[in-house]
Design an enzyme around this catalytic site. Structure first.
Site, short mmCIF file in Angstrom:
data_model
loop_
_atom_site.label_atom_id
_atom_site.label_comp_id
_atom_site.label_asym_id
_atom_site.label_seq_id
_atom_site.Cartn_x
_atom_site.Cartn_y
_atom_site.Cartn_z
CB SER A 29 30.29 43.58 44.64
OG SER A 29 30.15 42.25 44.21
NE ARG A 33 33.88 46.28 42.43
CZ ARG A 33 33.78 44.95 42.47
NH1 ARG A 33 33.48 44.34 43.63
NH2 ARG A 33 33.99 44.22 41.40
N GLY A 101 37.50 35.34 46.79
CA GLY A 101 38.11 35.57 45.47
C GLY A 101 38.10 37.05 45.11
NE ARG A 129 37.21 30.94 43.40
CZ ARG A 129 36.38 31.96 43.65
NH1 ARG A 129 36.17 32.36 44.90
NH2 ARG A 129 35.75 32.55 42.66
CD GLN A 176 36.16 37.63 41.80
OE1 GLN A 176 37.02 36.82 41.48
NE2 GLN A 176 35.23 37.35 42.70
CG ASP A 327 27.91 35.55 42.67
OD1 ASP A 327 28.72 34.74 42.17
OD2 ASP A 327 28.24 36.68 43.06
CE LYS A 354 31.55 32.81 39.58
NZ LYS A 354 32.09 34.17 39.52
NE ARG A 403 27.07 34.19 46.09
CZ ARG A 403 26.76 35.25 46.83
NH1 ARG A 403 25.65 35.27 47.54
NH2 ARG A 403 27.56 36.30 46.87
C1 S3P Z 1 32.39 39.71 41.99
C2 S3P Z 1 32.48 39.17 40.73
C3 S3P Z 1 32.00 37.82 40.39
C4 S3P Z 1 31.11 37.24 41.48
C5 S3P Z 1 31.67 37.48 42.85
C6 S3P Z 1 31.79 38.97 43.11
C7 S3P Z 1 32.89 41.07 42.22
O1 S3P Z 1 33.11 36.97 40.24
O2 S3P Z 1 30.92 35.86 41.25
O3 S3P Z 1 30.83 36.91 43.83
O4 S3P Z 1 32.58 41.67 43.27
O5 S3P Z 1 33.59 41.60 41.34
P1 S3P Z 1 33.88 36.79 38.83
O6 S3P Z 1 34.66 38.00 38.56
O7 S3P Z 1 34.75 35.57 39.05
O8 S3P Z 1 32.79 36.54 37.82
#
Ligand code: S3P
Length: 450
Positions: A29, A33, A101, A129, A176, A327, A354, A403
Protein backbone atom coordinates in the site's frame (compact mmCIF):
# COMPACT_ATOMS: atom_id res chain seq x y z
CA UNK A 1 1.95 -8.35 -14.78
CA UNK A 2 0.73 -11.72 -13.61
CA UNK A 3 -1.68 -13.90 -15.47
CA UNK A 4 0.03 -13.36 -18.81
CA UNK A 5 2.75 -15.97 -18.35
CA UNK A 6 2.96 -19.72 -17.92
CA UNK A 7 1.25 -21.04 -14.78
CA UNK A 8 3.63 -22.21 -12.04
CA UNK A 9 2.10 -25.17 -10.16
CA UNK A 10 3.45 -25.41 -6.61
CA UNK A 11 3.27 -28.02 -3.86
CA UNK A 12 3.79 -27.54 -0.13
CA UNK A 13 4.60 -30.54 2.07
CA UNK A 14 4.57 -31.14 5.79
CA UNK A 15 7.81 -29.75 7.20
CA UNK A 16 9.83 -29.76 10.39
CA UNK A 17 9.96 -26.76 12.69
CA UNK A 18 10.18 -23.35 11.02
CA UNK A 19 12.99 -21.39 12.61
CA UNK A 20 14.87 -18.16 12.04
CA UNK A 21 14.15 -14.60 10.96
CA UNK A 22 11.76 -13.66 8.20
CA UNK A 23 12.61 -10.31 6.60
CA UNK A 24 9.50 -9.60 4.55
CA UNK A 25 9.49 -7.02 1.72
CA UNK A 26 8.19 -3.45 1.75
CA UNK A 27 4.55 -2.55 2.24
CA UNK A 28 2.49 -2.74 -0.94
CA UNK A 29 0.00 0.00 0.00
CA UNK A 30 2.73 2.45 0.98
CA UNK A 31 4.87 1.56 -2.06
CA UNK A 32 2.07 2.43 -4.52
CA UNK A 33 1.36 5.68 -2.68
CA UNK A 34 5.06 6.66 -2.55
CA UNK A 35 5.33 6.45 -6.33
CA UNK A 36 2.04 8.24 -7.02
CA UNK A 37 2.58 11.05 -4.50
CA UNK A 38 6.20 11.36 -5.64
CA UNK A 39 4.90 11.86 -9.20
CA UNK A 40 2.61 14.64 -7.93
CA UNK A 41 5.46 16.72 -6.43
CA UNK A 42 7.76 19.09 -8.22
CA UNK A 43 11.27 17.81 -7.48
CA UNK A 44 12.77 14.50 -6.42
CA UNK A 45 11.31 12.02 -3.92
CA UNK A 46 13.69 9.28 -2.72
CA UNK A 47 12.26 5.93 -1.69
CA UNK A 48 14.06 3.18 0.25
CA UNK A 49 12.65 -0.32 0.72
CA UNK A 50 10.13 -0.10 -2.12
CA UNK A 51 8.28 -3.37 -2.71
CA UNK A 52 9.59 -4.57 -6.07
CA UNK A 53 6.59 -6.79 -6.74
CA UNK A 54 4.72 -6.79 -10.05
CA UNK A 55 1.84 -4.66 -8.75
CA UNK A 56 4.14 -1.84 -7.71
CA UNK A 57 6.33 -2.12 -10.82
CA UNK A 58 3.17 -1.65 -12.90
CA UNK A 59 2.42 1.54 -10.95
CA UNK A 60 6.00 2.73 -11.54
CA UNK A 61 5.53 2.18 -15.28
CA UNK A 62 2.21 4.04 -15.15
CA UNK A 63 3.80 7.04 -13.43
CA UNK A 64 6.38 7.17 -16.22
CA UNK A 65 3.55 7.09 -18.77
CA UNK A 66 1.98 10.14 -17.06
CA UNK A 67 5.28 12.04 -17.35
CA UNK A 68 7.19 11.41 -14.11
CA UNK A 69 10.78 10.20 -14.16
CA UNK A 70 10.98 7.05 -12.07
CA UNK A 71 14.44 5.55 -11.54
CA UNK A 72 15.44 2.25 -9.99
CA UNK A 73 18.84 2.76 -8.30
CA UNK A 74 19.05 -0.92 -7.21
CA UNK A 75 18.62 -2.55 -3.82
CA UNK A 76 15.15 -1.12 -3.18
CA UNK A 77 16.34 2.49 -3.70
CA UNK A 78 14.15 4.45 -6.10
CA UNK A 79 13.65 8.06 -7.03
CA UNK A 80 10.69 9.84 -8.57
CA UNK A 81 11.03 13.22 -10.26
CA UNK A 82 7.46 14.44 -10.22
CA UNK A 83 5.45 16.72 -12.45
CA UNK A 84 3.42 18.45 -9.72
CA UNK A 85 -0.28 18.43 -8.84
CA UNK A 86 -2.20 18.87 -12.09
CA UNK A 87 0.95 18.24 -14.14
CA UNK A 88 0.20 14.76 -15.49
CA UNK A 89 0.79 14.36 -19.24
CA UNK A 90 -1.62 12.33 -21.38
CA UNK A 91 -0.23 8.78 -21.75
CA UNK A 92 0.49 7.63 -25.29
CA UNK A 93 -0.38 4.02 -24.56
CA UNK A 94 -2.93 2.02 -22.62
CA UNK A 95 -2.03 1.83 -18.91
CA UNK A 96 -1.74 -1.84 -17.88
CA UNK A 97 -2.08 -2.20 -14.10
CA UNK A 98 -1.67 -5.98 -14.21
CA UNK A 99 -3.28 -7.56 -11.14
CA UNK A 100 -3.47 -4.42 -9.01
CA UNK A 101 -6.78 -2.97 -7.83
CA UNK A 102 -4.91 -0.50 -5.65
CA UNK A 103 -2.74 0.65 -8.57
CA UNK A 104 -5.56 1.22 -11.04
CA UNK A 105 -8.01 2.81 -8.59
CA UNK A 106 -5.49 5.23 -7.09
CA UNK A 107 -4.13 6.23 -10.48
CA UNK A 108 -7.62 6.80 -11.87
CA UNK A 109 -8.21 9.17 -8.95
CA UNK A 110 -4.90 10.93 -9.45
CA UNK A 111 -5.56 11.66 -13.16
CA UNK A 112 -9.33 12.31 -13.02
CA UNK A 113 -9.09 16.03 -12.31
CA UNK A 114 -6.60 16.82 -15.11
CA UNK A 115 -7.65 17.62 -18.70
CA UNK A 116 -6.26 14.37 -20.11
CA UNK A 117 -7.63 11.03 -21.27
CA UNK A 118 -6.26 7.64 -20.26
CA UNK A 119 -7.30 4.06 -20.93
CA UNK A 120 -6.71 1.40 -18.27
CA UNK A 121 -6.56 -2.38 -18.46
CA UNK A 122 -5.30 -5.28 -16.38
CA UNK A 123 -5.12 -9.05 -16.22
CA UNK A 124 -8.20 -11.32 -16.21
CA UNK A 125 -8.61 -10.88 -12.43
CA UNK A 126 -8.46 -7.08 -12.48
CA UNK A 127 -10.64 -6.82 -15.60
CA UNK A 128 -13.37 -8.66 -13.69
CA UNK A 129 -13.39 -6.30 -10.69
CA UNK A 130 -15.87 -3.45 -10.16
CA UNK A 131 -14.62 0.06 -10.97
CA UNK A 132 -17.96 1.85 -10.53
CA UNK A 133 -17.12 2.35 -6.86
CA UNK A 134 -14.34 4.68 -8.03
CA UNK A 135 -15.81 6.16 -11.21
CA UNK A 136 -19.07 7.17 -9.41
CA UNK A 137 -17.32 9.64 -7.09
CA UNK A 138 -14.90 10.72 -9.84
CA UNK A 139 -17.95 11.72 -11.94
CA UNK A 140 -18.87 14.21 -9.20
CA UNK A 141 -15.58 16.01 -9.88
CA UNK A 142 -16.57 16.16 -13.58
CA UNK A 143 -14.61 13.17 -14.89
CA UNK A 144 -16.23 10.75 -17.37
CA UNK A 145 -15.65 7.01 -17.57
CA UNK A 146 -16.36 4.60 -20.42
CA UNK A 147 -15.82 0.99 -19.51
CA UNK A 148 -17.26 -2.44 -20.16
CA UNK A 149 -20.59 -3.58 -18.83
CA UNK A 150 -20.74 -3.60 -15.03
CA UNK A 151 -18.11 -0.85 -14.84
CA UNK A 152 -15.24 -3.19 -15.71
CA UNK A 153 -11.87 -2.58 -17.34
CA UNK A 154 -10.69 -1.89 -19.98
CA UNK A 155 -11.94 1.60 -19.30
CA UNK A 156 -11.22 5.09 -20.55
CA UNK A 157 -11.32 8.06 -18.17
CA UNK A 158 -11.69 11.57 -19.53
CA UNK A 159 -10.39 13.84 -16.80
CA UNK A 160 -12.32 16.94 -15.73
CA UNK A 161 -10.95 20.12 -17.32
CA UNK A 162 -12.66 22.30 -14.66
CA UNK A 163 -12.95 20.05 -11.62
CA UNK A 164 -15.17 20.97 -8.69
CA UNK A 165 -14.47 19.78 -5.15
CA UNK A 166 -16.78 17.10 -3.73
CA UNK A 167 -18.21 15.88 -0.45
CA UNK A 168 -18.52 12.10 -0.60
CA UNK A 169 -19.51 9.37 1.83
CA UNK A 170 -17.78 6.15 0.83
CA UNK A 171 -20.54 3.51 0.57
CA UNK A 172 -18.26 0.47 1.13
CA UNK A 173 -15.32 0.13 3.53
CA UNK A 174 -12.55 0.69 0.99
CA UNK A 175 -9.25 2.51 1.37
CA UNK A 176 -8.86 2.39 -2.40
CA UNK A 177 -12.08 4.36 -2.98
CA UNK A 178 -11.28 6.82 -0.19
CA UNK A 179 -7.79 7.31 -1.63
CA UNK A 180 -9.00 7.75 -5.21
CA UNK A 181 -11.33 10.56 -4.08
CA UNK A 182 -8.59 12.25 -2.05
CA UNK A 183 -6.09 12.05 -4.91
CA UNK A 184 -8.68 13.51 -7.28
CA UNK A 185 -9.37 16.23 -4.71
CA UNK A 186 -5.73 17.30 -4.91
CA UNK A 187 -6.30 19.06 -8.23
CA UNK A 188 -9.76 20.46 -7.45
CA UNK A 189 -10.03 23.96 -6.02
CA UNK A 190 -11.43 24.32 -2.49
CA UNK A 191 -12.07 21.57 0.01
CA UNK A 192 -12.82 17.94 -0.83
CA UNK A 193 -14.45 16.03 2.00
CA UNK A 194 -14.49 12.24 2.28
CA UNK A 195 -16.51 10.51 4.97
CA UNK A 196 -15.96 6.87 5.88
CA UNK A 197 -18.31 5.11 8.26
CA UNK A 198 -15.70 2.51 9.17
CA UNK A 199 -12.02 3.37 9.46
CA UNK A 200 -9.92 1.76 6.72
CA UNK A 201 -6.13 1.89 6.31
CA UNK A 202 -5.08 5.51 6.65
CA UNK A 203 -1.80 5.58 4.69
CA UNK A 204 -3.10 8.10 2.14
CA UNK A 205 -4.10 10.58 4.84
CA UNK A 206 -0.80 10.21 6.70
CA UNK A 207 1.28 10.44 3.54
CA UNK A 208 -0.62 13.39 2.05
CA UNK A 209 0.12 15.29 5.25
CA UNK A 210 3.74 14.13 5.11
CA UNK A 211 3.98 15.53 1.56
CA UNK A 212 2.71 18.89 2.83
CA UNK A 213 -1.01 18.82 1.98
CA UNK A 214 -3.49 20.45 4.33
CA UNK A 215 -5.64 17.60 5.56
CA UNK A 216 -7.71 17.19 8.72
CA UNK A 217 -9.46 14.13 10.16
CA UNK A 218 -12.37 14.44 12.51
CA UNK A 219 -14.24 11.60 14.23
CA UNK A 220 -17.98 12.39 14.18
CA UNK A 221 -21.26 10.51 14.62
CA UNK A 222 -21.27 10.02 10.81
CA UNK A 223 -17.79 8.47 10.87
CA UNK A 224 -14.30 9.72 9.98
CA UNK A 225 -14.54 13.04 8.15
CA UNK A 226 -11.43 13.78 6.08
CA UNK A 227 -11.06 17.28 4.69
CA UNK A 228 -8.42 18.03 2.08
CA UNK A 229 -7.60 21.50 0.78
CA UNK A 230 -7.08 21.27 -2.97
CA UNK A 231 -4.26 22.46 -5.21
CA UNK A 232 -1.43 22.28 -2.67
CA UNK A 233 2.17 22.30 -3.71
CA UNK A 234 3.35 18.86 -2.61
CA UNK A 235 6.90 18.79 -1.30
CA UNK A 236 9.22 15.89 -2.28
CA UNK A 237 10.05 13.51 0.56
CA UNK A 238 12.53 10.86 1.58
CA UNK A 239 10.46 7.77 2.33
CA UNK A 240 11.53 4.63 4.12
CA UNK A 241 8.85 2.07 3.28
CA UNK A 242 8.05 -0.12 6.30
CA UNK A 243 7.83 -3.89 5.88
CA UNK A 244 4.46 -5.25 4.82
CA UNK A 245 2.15 -6.25 7.65
CA UNK A 246 0.07 -8.33 5.22
CA UNK A 247 3.14 -10.24 3.98
CA UNK A 248 4.28 -10.80 7.59
CA UNK A 249 0.99 -12.65 8.13
CA UNK A 250 2.26 -15.64 6.11
CA UNK A 251 5.41 -16.59 8.09
CA UNK A 252 3.59 -15.71 11.33
CA UNK A 253 0.67 -18.05 10.58
CA UNK A 254 3.00 -20.74 9.21
CA UNK A 255 4.96 -20.76 12.48
CA UNK A 256 1.78 -20.91 14.57
CA UNK A 257 0.49 -24.08 12.85
CA UNK A 258 3.81 -25.90 12.28
CA UNK A 259 5.06 -28.08 15.14
CA UNK A 260 8.16 -26.84 16.99
CA UNK A 261 8.35 -23.49 15.15
CA UNK A 262 9.85 -20.28 16.51
CA UNK A 263 10.08 -17.45 13.96
CA UNK A 264 10.97 -13.78 14.36
CA UNK A 265 9.50 -11.33 11.82
CA UNK A 266 11.33 -8.05 12.48
CA UNK A 267 10.15 -4.46 11.91
CA UNK A 268 6.45 -4.91 11.34
CA UNK A 269 4.12 -1.94 11.54
CA UNK A 270 1.24 -2.30 13.99
CA UNK A 271 -0.83 0.60 12.62
CA UNK A 272 -4.25 -0.18 14.12
CA UNK A 273 -5.89 0.09 10.67
CA UNK A 274 -3.75 -2.87 9.52
CA UNK A 275 -2.96 -5.13 12.46
CA UNK A 276 -6.30 -6.82 13.20
CA UNK A 277 -4.99 -10.29 12.30
CA UNK A 278 -2.43 -10.33 15.09
CA UNK A 279 -5.04 -9.43 17.69
CA UNK A 280 -7.30 -12.18 16.31
CA UNK A 281 -4.53 -14.78 16.44
CA UNK A 282 -3.84 -13.86 20.06
CA UNK A 283 -7.58 -14.16 20.83
CA UNK A 284 -7.40 -17.70 19.37
CA UNK A 285 -4.64 -18.59 21.80
CA UNK A 286 -1.66 -18.22 19.46
CA UNK A 287 1.77 -17.74 20.97
CA UNK A 288 2.47 -14.42 19.24
CA UNK A 289 4.37 -11.67 21.02
CA UNK A 290 5.44 -8.14 20.12
CA UNK A 291 9.12 -7.71 20.94
CA UNK A 292 11.01 -4.43 20.98
CA UNK A 293 7.78 -2.43 20.62
CA UNK A 294 8.71 1.08 19.50
CA UNK A 295 7.56 4.02 17.43
CA UNK A 296 8.94 4.74 13.96
CA UNK A 297 7.78 7.58 11.73
CA UNK A 298 4.83 8.12 14.08
CA UNK A 299 3.63 4.50 13.79
CA UNK A 300 3.92 1.62 16.27
CA UNK A 301 6.43 -1.01 15.11
CA UNK A 302 7.52 -4.32 16.67
CA UNK A 303 9.42 -7.51 15.95
CA UNK A 304 6.78 -10.24 15.84
CA UNK A 305 7.69 -13.54 17.48
CA UNK A 306 5.45 -16.43 16.47
CA UNK A 307 5.78 -19.88 18.00
CA UNK A 308 3.98 -23.14 17.34
CA UNK A 309 0.62 -23.01 19.12
CA UNK A 310 -0.94 -26.47 19.60
CA UNK A 311 -4.03 -25.32 21.52
CA UNK A 312 -5.70 -22.87 19.17
CA UNK A 313 -9.43 -22.34 19.66
CA UNK A 314 -11.98 -21.09 17.15
CA UNK A 315 -13.53 -17.67 17.82
CA UNK A 316 -16.02 -15.30 16.26
CA UNK A 317 -13.93 -12.56 14.70
CA UNK A 318 -15.61 -9.22 15.54
CA UNK A 319 -17.02 -7.70 12.31
CA UNK A 320 -15.78 -4.24 13.30
CA UNK A 321 -12.26 -5.64 13.00
CA UNK A 322 -12.78 -6.67 9.36
CA UNK A 323 -11.34 -3.56 7.69
CA UNK A 324 -8.11 -3.83 9.70
CA UNK A 325 -7.44 -7.38 8.47
CA UNK A 326 -9.34 -7.56 5.19
CA UNK A 327 -6.39 -9.06 3.26
CA UNK A 328 -5.64 -11.57 6.02
CA UNK A 329 -8.85 -13.63 6.05
CA UNK A 330 -7.50 -16.26 3.61
CA UNK A 331 -4.54 -17.13 5.83
CA UNK A 332 -6.66 -16.75 8.99
CA UNK A 333 -9.05 -19.39 7.62
CA UNK A 334 -6.04 -21.71 7.28
CA UNK A 335 -5.11 -21.17 10.93
CA UNK A 336 -8.79 -21.77 11.81
CA UNK A 337 -8.55 -25.23 10.22
CA UNK A 338 -5.95 -26.17 12.87
CA UNK A 339 -7.98 -24.75 15.80
CA UNK A 340 -10.50 -26.63 17.93
CA UNK A 341 -14.05 -25.50 17.16
CA UNK A 342 -15.58 -23.03 14.77
CA UNK A 343 -14.10 -19.75 13.59
CA UNK A 344 -16.77 -17.34 12.35
CA UNK A 345 -15.88 -14.44 10.03
CA UNK A 346 -18.71 -11.91 9.59
CA UNK A 347 -19.20 -8.59 7.82
CA UNK A 348 -16.74 -9.58 5.10
CA UNK A 349 -18.70 -9.06 1.86
CA UNK A 350 -15.73 -7.14 0.42
CA UNK A 351 -13.83 -10.44 0.25
CA UNK A 352 -16.03 -11.36 -2.71
CA UNK A 353 -14.58 -8.56 -4.90
CA UNK A 354 -10.86 -8.91 -4.21
CA UNK A 355 -8.35 -10.39 -6.69
CA UNK A 356 -10.75 -13.36 -6.55
CA UNK A 357 -13.94 -14.12 -4.62
CA UNK A 358 -11.87 -15.02 -1.59
CA UNK A 359 -14.68 -16.65 0.39
CA UNK A 360 -15.49 -18.97 -2.52
CA UNK A 361 -11.83 -19.67 -3.38
CA UNK A 362 -10.87 -20.52 0.21
CA UNK A 363 -14.07 -22.46 0.98
CA UNK A 364 -13.59 -24.70 -2.09
CA UNK A 365 -9.93 -25.35 -1.30
CA UNK A 366 -10.51 -25.95 2.41
CA UNK A 367 -13.32 -28.40 1.62
CA UNK A 368 -11.08 -30.23 -0.86
CA UNK A 369 -8.52 -30.51 1.97
CA UNK A 370 -11.07 -32.15 4.30
CA UNK A 371 -12.66 -29.23 6.18
CA UNK A 372 -16.28 -28.26 6.67
CA UNK A 373 -16.97 -24.66 5.66
CA UNK A 374 -20.30 -22.83 5.79
CA UNK A 375 -20.79 -19.59 3.89
CA UNK A 376 -23.24 -16.78 3.18
CA UNK A 377 -22.96 -13.57 1.16
CA UNK A 378 -20.99 -11.70 3.83
CA UNK A 379 -19.87 -14.41 6.27
CA UNK A 380 -18.21 -17.81 6.50
CA UNK A 381 -17.43 -20.32 9.20
CA UNK A 382 -14.55 -22.80 9.23
CA UNK A 383 -14.96 -25.88 11.41
CA UNK A 384 -11.51 -26.50 12.83
CA UNK A 385 -10.16 -30.04 13.21
CA UNK A 386 -7.30 -29.29 15.58
CA UNK A 387 -3.55 -29.72 15.28
CA UNK A 388 -2.38 -32.81 13.40
CA UNK A 389 -5.91 -33.61 12.20
CA UNK A 390 -6.20 -31.73 8.88
CA UNK A 391 -6.05 -34.21 5.96
CA UNK A 392 -4.84 -32.03 3.03
CA UNK A 393 -4.11 -33.91 -0.19
CA UNK A 394 -5.80 -31.35 -2.45
CA UNK A 395 -4.95 -29.35 -5.54
CA UNK A 396 -6.48 -25.91 -5.32
CA UNK A 397 -7.10 -23.14 -7.87
CA UNK A 398 -5.32 -19.90 -6.99
CA UNK A 399 -7.51 -17.86 -9.39
CA UNK A 400 -4.84 -15.24 -10.15
CA UNK A 401 -4.86 -14.36 -6.45
CA UNK A 402 -1.52 -14.14 -4.63
CA UNK A 403 -3.07 -14.41 -1.17
CA UNK A 404 -5.02 -17.57 -2.05
CA UNK A 405 -1.84 -19.18 -3.39
CA UNK A 406 0.23 -18.25 -0.33
CA UNK A 407 -2.49 -19.24 2.16
CA UNK A 408 -2.64 -22.77 0.71
CA UNK A 409 1.16 -23.06 0.62
CA UNK A 410 1.15 -22.23 4.35
CA UNK A 411 -1.56 -24.82 4.93
CA UNK A 412 0.45 -27.61 3.29
CA UNK A 413 3.20 -27.14 5.90
CA UNK A 414 0.99 -28.75 8.56
CA UNK A 415 -1.54 -30.98 6.76
CA UNK A 416 -1.08 -34.74 6.69
CA UNK A 417 -0.85 -34.86 2.89
CA UNK A 418 0.59 -32.08 0.67
CA UNK A 419 -1.38 -29.18 -0.76
CA UNK A 420 -0.83 -28.01 -4.33
CA UNK A 421 -1.94 -24.88 -6.14
CA UNK A 422 -2.44 -24.84 -9.90
CA UNK A 423 -0.58 -21.56 -10.29
CA UNK A 424 1.74 -19.85 -7.81
CA UNK A 425 2.86 -17.15 -10.26
CA UNK A 426 0.56 -14.45 -8.75
CA UNK A 427 2.67 -14.55 -5.58
CA UNK A 428 5.14 -12.30 -7.44
CA UNK A 429 2.62 -9.45 -7.36
CA UNK A 430 3.14 -8.78 -3.65
CA UNK A 431 5.77 -11.14 -2.17
CA UNK A 432 8.35 -12.02 -4.84
CA UNK A 433 10.74 -13.61 -2.29
CA UNK A 434 8.05 -15.80 -0.68
CA UNK A 435 9.55 -19.13 -1.80
CA UNK A 436 13.21 -18.54 -0.76
CA UNK A 437 12.13 -16.80 2.45
CA UNK A 438 9.90 -19.69 3.51
CA UNK A 439 12.52 -22.27 2.41
CA UNK A 440 15.08 -20.45 4.58
CA UNK A 441 12.83 -21.05 7.59
CA UNK A 442 12.49 -24.75 6.75
CA UNK A 443 9.39 -24.93 4.54
CA UNK A 444 9.17 -27.49 1.73
CA UNK A 445 7.56 -25.71 -1.20
CA UNK A 446 8.39 -27.02 -4.65
CA UNK A 447 7.51 -25.91 -8.10
CA UNK A 448 5.96 -28.95 -9.71
CA UNK A 449 4.96 -29.91 -13.22
CA UNK A 450 1.47 -31.18 -13.20
C1 S3P B 1 -5.62 -1.36 -0.22
C2 S3P B 1 -6.92 -1.39 0.20
C3 S3P B 1 -7.70 -2.64 0.36
C4 S3P B 1 -6.80 -3.87 0.34
C5 S3P B 1 -5.77 -3.80 -0.74
C6 S3P B 1 -4.87 -2.59 -0.53
C7 S3P B 1 -4.94 -0.06 -0.33
O1 S3P B 1 -8.60 -2.75 -0.70
O2 S3P B 1 -7.59 -5.03 0.20
O3 S3P B 1 -4.97 -4.96 -0.75
O4 S3P B 1 -3.70 -0.03 -0.45
O5 S3P B 1 -5.64 0.97 -0.29
P1 S3P B 1 -10.09 -2.12 -0.64
O6 S3P B 1 -9.99 -0.66 -0.78
O7 S3P B 1 -10.80 -2.75 -1.82
O8 S3P B 1 -10.66 -2.55 0.68
Amino acid sequence: MSGHGTPIPMTSRKCGPLRGEAHVPGDKSISHRSLILGALCVGQTRITGLLEGEDVLDTAAAMRAFGAEVTDHGGGEWSVDGVGVGGFAEPEQVIDCGNSGTGVRLIMGAMATSPITATFTGDASLNGRPMGRVTDPLALFGARAFGRVGGRLPMTIIGAADPVPVRYTVPVPSAQVKSAVLLAGLNAPGQTVVIEKEATRDHTERMLRGFGAELTVEQTAQGRVITLTGQPELVPQTIVVPRDTSSAAFPVCAAIITEGSDVLVPNIGLNPTRAGLFETLRDMGADLTYENLREEGGEPVADLRARFSPDLRGIDVPPERAASMIDEYPVLSVVAAFAQGKTGMHGVKELRVKESDRIDAMAKGLRAAGLTVEEGEDWWIVHGLGHGQVPGGATVESRLDHRIAMAFMVMGMATRKPISVDDGSPIATSFPIFEPLMAGLGARIERSNR
